[in-house]
Design a protein around this motif. Structure first.
Motif, PDB file in Angstrom:
ATOM      1  N   PHE A   1       6.131  16.350  35.419  1.00  0.00           N
ATOM      2  CA  PHE A   1       6.705  15.267  34.909  1.00  0.00           C
ATOM      3  C   PHE A   1       7.020  14.138  36.063  1.00  0.00           C
ATOM      4  O   PHE A   1       6.844  14.523  37.191  1.00  0.00           O
ATOM      5  N   ALA A   2       7.098  12.830  35.387  1.00  0.00           N
ATOM      6  CA  ALA A   2       7.320  11.797  36.450  1.00  0.00           C
ATOM      7  C   ALA A   2       8.789  11.714  36.517  1.00  0.00           C
ATOM      8  O   ALA A   2       9.645  11.326  35.669  1.00  0.00           O
ATOM      9  N   PRO A   3       9.459  11.880  37.881  1.00  0.00           N
ATOM     10  CA  PRO A   3      10.863  11.746  38.208  1.00  0.00           C
ATOM     11  C   PRO A   3      11.073  10.438  38.033  1.00  0.00           C
ATOM     12  O   PRO A   3      10.571   9.528  38.310  1.00  0.00           O
ATOM     13  N   LYS A   4      12.545  10.275  37.757  1.00  0.00           N
ATOM     14  CA  LYS A   4      13.134   8.905  37.355  1.00  0.00           C
ATOM     15  C   LYS A   4      14.576   8.704  38.146  1.00  0.00           C
ATOM     16  O   LYS A   4      14.865   7.714  38.820  1.00  0.00           O
ATOM     17  N   SER A   5      15.205   9.799  38.047  1.00  0.00           N
ATOM     18  CA  SER A   5      16.581   9.757  38.714  1.00  0.00           C
ATOM     19  C   SER A   5      16.581   9.776  40.104  1.00  0.00           C
ATOM     20  O   SER A   5      15.681  10.521  40.838  1.00  0.00           O
ATOM     21  N   ASP A   6      17.441   9.531  40.938  1.00  0.00           N
ATOM     22  CA  ASP A   6      17.369   9.845  42.306  1.00  0.00           C
ATOM     23  C   ASP A   6      17.627  11.203  42.502  1.00  0.00           C
ATOM     24  O   ASP A   6      16.991  11.748  43.850  1.00  0.00           O
ATOM     25  N   GLU A   7      18.084  12.058  41.899  1.00  0.00           N
ATOM     26  CA  GLU A   7      18.201  13.659  42.011  1.00  0.00           C
ATOM     27  C   GLU A   7      17.048  14.231  41.845  1.00  0.00           C
ATOM     28  O   GLU A   7      16.653  15.091  42.487  1.00  0.00           O
TER      29      GLU A   7
ATOM     30  N   ALA B   1       5.703  -0.415  43.243  1.00  0.00           N
ATOM     31  CA  ALA B   1       4.545  -1.422  43.512  1.00  0.00           C
ATOM     32  C   ALA B   1       3.356  -0.791  42.912  1.00  0.00           C
ATOM     33  O   ALA B   1       2.428  -1.437  43.118  1.00  0.00           O
ATOM     34  N   GLY B   2       3.639   0.026  41.982  1.00  0.00           N
ATOM     35  CA  GLY B   2       2.397   0.461  41.115  1.00  0.00           C
ATOM     36  C   GLY B   2       1.998   2.143  41.492  1.00  0.00           C
ATOM     37  O   GLY B   2       1.122   2.435  41.003  1.00  0.00           O
ATOM     38  N   GLY B   3       2.733   2.614  42.471  1.00  0.00           N
ATOM     39  CA  GLY B   3       2.160   4.083  42.726  1.00  0.00           C
ATOM     40  C   GLY B   3       2.622   5.188  41.420  1.00  0.00           C
ATOM     41  O   GLY B   3       3.337   4.788  40.775  1.00  0.00           O
ATOM     42  N   VAL B   4       2.252   6.054  41.778  1.00  0.00           N
ATOM     43  CA  VAL B   4       2.518   7.438  40.891  1.00  0.00           C
ATOM     44  C   VAL B   4       3.154   8.362  41.596  1.00  0.00           C
ATOM     45  O   VAL B   4       2.707   8.769  42.540  1.00  0.00           O
ATOM     46  N   MET B   5       4.130   9.122  40.915  1.00  0.00           N
ATOM     47  CA  MET B   5       4.978  10.129  41.268  1.00  0.00           C
ATOM     48  C   MET B   5       5.046  11.142  40.352  1.00  0.00           C
ATOM     49  O   MET B   5       5.235  10.860  39.114  1.00  0.00           O
ATOM     50  N   ILE B   6       4.438  12.622  40.570  1.00  0.00           N
ATOM     51  CA  ILE B   6       4.710  13.638  39.579  1.00  0.00           C
ATOM     52  C   ILE B   6       5.346  14.990  40.390  1.00  0.00           C
ATOM     53  O   ILE B   6       4.924  15.365  41.642  1.00  0.00           O
ATOM     54  N   ALA B   7       6.201  15.472  39.744  1.00  0.00           N
ATOM     55  CA  ALA B   7       6.921  16.430  40.255  1.00  0.00           C
ATOM     56  C   ALA B   7       6.538  17.666  39.474  1.00  0.00           C
ATOM     57  O   ALA B   7       6.291  17.732  38.266  1.00  0.00           O
ATOM     58  N   ALA B   8       7.088  18.969  39.993  1.00  0.00           N
ATOM     59  CA  ALA B   8       6.779  19.969  38.947  1.00  0.00           C
ATOM     60  C   ALA B   8       8.026  20.908  39.309  1.00  0.00           C
ATOM     61  O   ALA B   8       8.575  21.076  40.394  1.00  0.00           O
ATOM     62  N   ARG B   9       8.562  21.562  38.143  1.00  0.00           N
ATOM     63  CA  ARG B   9       9.947  22.285  38.274  1.00  0.00           C
ATOM     64  C   ARG B   9       9.954  23.498  37.247  1.00  0.00           C
ATOM     65  O   ARG B   9       9.069  23.491  36.283  1.00  0.00           O
TER      66      ARG B   9
ATOM     67  N   GLU C   1      14.355  24.504  38.960  1.00  0.00           N
ATOM     68  CA  GLU C   1      14.110  24.764  40.384  1.00  0.00           C
ATOM     69  C   GLU C   1      12.816  23.835  40.725  1.00  0.00           C
ATOM     70  O   GLU C   1      11.863  24.181  39.947  1.00  0.00           O
ATOM     71  N   PHE C   2      13.001  23.085  41.586  1.00  0.00           N
ATOM     72  CA  PHE C   2      11.839  22.153  42.263  1.00  0.00           C
ATOM     73  C   PHE C   2      10.625  22.930  42.628  1.00  0.00           C
ATOM     74  O   PHE C   2      10.941  23.727  43.662  1.00  0.00           O
ATOM     75  N   ALA C   3       9.530  22.775  42.235  1.00  0.00           N
ATOM     76  CA  ALA C   3       8.435  23.716  42.806  1.00  0.00           C
ATOM     77  C   ALA C   3       7.427  22.938  43.596  1.00  0.00           C
ATOM     78  O   ALA C   3       6.902  23.548  44.332  1.00  0.00           O
ATOM     79  N   GLY C   4       7.368  21.757  43.558  1.00  0.00           N
ATOM     80  CA  GLY C   4       6.322  21.006  44.224  1.00  0.00           C
ATOM     81  C   GLY C   4       6.163  19.523  43.696  1.00  0.00           C
ATOM     82  O   GLY C   4       7.102  18.966  42.777  1.00  0.00           O
ATOM     83  N   GLY C   5       5.199  18.703  44.050  1.00  0.00           N
ATOM     84  CA  GLY C   5       5.097  17.671  43.662  1.00  0.00           C
ATOM     85  C   GLY C   5       3.988  16.873  44.275  1.00  0.00           C
ATOM     86  O   GLY C   5       3.179  17.376  45.289  1.00  0.00           O
TER      87      GLY C   5
ATOM     88  N   LEU D   1      -0.344  25.321  39.585  1.00  0.00           N
ATOM     89  CA  LEU D   1       0.417  24.055  39.635  1.00  0.00           C
ATOM     90  C   LEU D   1      -0.166  23.056  40.352  1.00  0.00           C
ATOM     91  O   LEU D   1      -0.137  21.800  40.143  1.00  0.00           O
ATOM     92  N   ALA D   2      -0.888  23.300  41.672  1.00  0.00           N
ATOM     93  CA  ALA D   2      -1.439  22.376  42.496  1.00  0.00           C
ATOM     94  C   ALA D   2      -2.523  21.342  41.537  1.00  0.00           C
ATOM     95  O   ALA D   2      -2.473  20.254  41.601  1.00  0.00           O
ATOM     96  N   GLY D   3      -3.439  22.256  41.003  1.00  0.00           N
ATOM     97  CA  GLY D   3      -4.531  21.399  40.181  1.00  0.00           C
ATOM     98  C   GLY D   3      -3.575  20.859  39.127  1.00  0.00           C
ATOM     99  O   GLY D   3      -4.034  19.578  38.711  1.00  0.00           O
ATOM    100  N   ALA D   4      -2.638  21.158  38.141  1.00  0.00           N
ATOM    101  CA  ALA D   4      -1.866  20.443  37.396  1.00  0.00           C
ATOM    102  C   ALA D   4      -1.311  19.231  37.602  1.00  0.00           C
ATOM    103  O   ALA D   4      -1.353  18.091  37.138  1.00  0.00           O
ATOM    104  N   ILE D   5      -0.634  19.317  38.875  1.00  0.00           N
ATOM    105  CA  ILE D   5       0.002  18.187  39.599  1.00  0.00           C
ATOM    106  C   ILE D   5      -1.141  17.168  39.870  1.00  0.00           C
ATOM    107  O   ILE D   5      -0.959  15.933  39.690  1.00  0.00           O
ATOM    108  N   THR D   6      -1.994  17.525  40.692  1.00  0.00           N
ATOM    109  CA  THR D   6      -3.259  16.665  40.962  1.00  0.00           C
ATOM    110  C   THR D   6      -3.874  16.006  39.557  1.00  0.00           C
ATOM    111  O   THR D   6      -4.250  14.594  39.611  1.00  0.00           O
ATOM    112  N   ALA D   7      -4.223  16.679  38.775  1.00  0.00           N
ATOM    113  CA  ALA D   7      -4.765  16.194  37.500  1.00  0.00           C
ATOM    114  C   ALA D   7      -3.891  15.219  36.796  1.00  0.00           C
ATOM    115  O   ALA D   7      -4.450  14.351  36.437  1.00  0.00           O
ATOM    116  N   ALA D   8      -2.736  15.457  36.656  1.00  0.00           N
ATOM    117  CA  ALA D   8      -1.557  14.784  35.954  1.00  0.00           C
ATOM    118  C   ALA D   8      -1.423  13.140  36.852  1.00  0.00           C
ATOM    119  O   ALA D   8      -1.203  12.158  35.909  1.00  0.00           O
ATOM    120  N   ILE D   9      -1.355  13.284  38.320  1.00  0.00           N
ATOM    121  CA  ILE D   9      -1.555  12.118  38.857  1.00  0.00           C
ATOM    122  C   ILE D   9      -2.592  11.198  38.762  1.00  0.00           C
ATOM    123  O   ILE D   9      -2.569  10.087  38.445  1.00  0.00           O
TER     124      ILE D   9
END
Length: 247
Positions: free
Chosen positions: A115-121, A154-162, A167-171, A198-206
Motif C-alpha cells: 500500500f501507499a503510506p499516508k501517516s507519519d507512523e 513532488a510527484g514521487g511514489v512510495m509503496i510499503a509492505a506489511r 508489522e512492516f516488512a519492506g518498501g 514481496l520484492a516483485g509485488a512492491i516493484t510492480a506496484a510502484i
C-alpha cells in the motif's frame, strides 16, 4: 536511452533541497542527511570536463564524501579524470528499464498488504523496514519521514509492505518523473520476509503507479542475481551501464 536516463538524473539532482552546480556537474545535496547515497553528483551529458572541474567538484562537497553516479556512455572521459584524482570505483551496474508494454504485475503474497503510506507512523515504519533490510537496523528519524513526504509531494511514489498484523516488512520508492522517466529505488524486504514474492509485488506496484500517472519508462538497478531475476519477472529489461565512484 542512455542520454534520456542521464538527463533525468541531472533533473532529479537539481530538485534536491540544496543543489549545487559547479562547472559541468550537478551536486544534489540534502543537508538533512550525511548519506553519500543521497548527496552525490553527476555530470551534465555532453559537457567538456577537465581536471580542474573535478578539483572544483571535490571542493563543492565541502567536507562530505565526494561521490558520483552516472551513465558511463554520457561522460566517457570522466572516469580517468576521477581515478587520477584518487577516486575509487565502487561498482559498475547495468540498469534495467520497464515500459507499460512489458510490465507484469504479480499477485501480492498471501498474508501481506502492499500500500501507499499516508501517516507519519506508516512512513516511519516503511523507512525502518528498508533500513533494516539494508543492514542499518530498524530505525527512522523525523528527517527521513520529511524527506519521503517531500518526495511524494513532488510527484514521487512510495509503496510499503506489511503483514496482516501490522508489522512492516519492506518498501520502495520512485522519484517524480522527468522527461517521462522515473527511477525506482530502495526496493527492500527484511530478511525474514524474503523469497515470498514481496520484492516483485512492491516493484510492480510502484511501476504501475508511475505509468498510471503518465510516466513512459521506469528504470532501476539490480544489486545481484537474485534482485535481477525479481525485476526481470515484473518486466524490467537490461539497457545500459552506470558507474558508482567515490573519493
Amino acid at each position: 536511452m542512455d542520454l534520456r536516463i542521464q538527463r533525468s538524473v541531472v533533473a532529479n539532482l537539481r530538485n534536491r533541497p540544496n543543489p549545487v552546480e559547479t562547472g559541468p556537474f550537478v551536486l544534489g545535496l540534502d543537508l538533512s542527511t550525511d548519506s553519500p547515497h543521497i548527496n552525490y553528483a553527476t555530470p551534465v551529458p555532453g559537457a567538456e570536463i577537465t581536471a580542474t572541474d573535478v578539483r572544483d567538484l571535490v571542493a563543492a562537497f565541502d567536507g562530505r564524501k565526494p561521490r558520483l553516479e552516472y551513465v558511463i556512455s554520457c561522460a566517457p572521459t570522466l572516469e580517468k579524470l576521477l581515478l587520477d584524482a584518487d577516486f575509487t570505483v565502487e561498482s559498475r551496474n547495468e540498469y534495467l528499464i520497464c515500459t507499460p508494454d512489458t510490465l507484469a504485475v504479480p499477485s501480492v503474497p498471501e498474508g501481506f498488504e502492499v500500500f501507499a503510506p499516508k501517516s507519519d507512523e506508516e512512513f516511519a515504519g516503511m523507512i525502518a523496514a528498508q533500513n533494516d533490510a539494508f543492514g542499518g537496523g530498524f530505525r527512522s528519524t523525523p528527517a527521513d519521514v520529511e524527506r519521503y513526504r517531500r518526495n511524494r509531494s513532488a510527484g514521487g511514489v512510495m509503496i510499503a509492505a506489511r503483514t496482516a498484523d501490522g508489522e512492516f516488512a519492506g518498501g520502495g520508492t520512485a522519484v517524480a518523473p522527468n522527461e517521462g522517466l522515473s527511477e525506482v529505488a530502495g526496493i527492500a524486504v527484511r530478511e525474514r520476509f524474503r523469497r515470498q514474492g514481496l520484492a516483485g509485488a512492491i516493484t510492480a506496484a510502484i511501476t504501475a503507479e508511475l505509468f498510471a500517472g503518465g510516466a513512459e519508462v521506469a528504470w532501476l538497478e539490480a544489486s545481484g542475481d537474485d534482485s535481477w531475476r525479481v525485476y526481470e519477472r515484473v518486466g524490467f529489461r537490461p539497457s545500459g551501464q552506470r558507474l558508482y565512484i567515490s573519493k
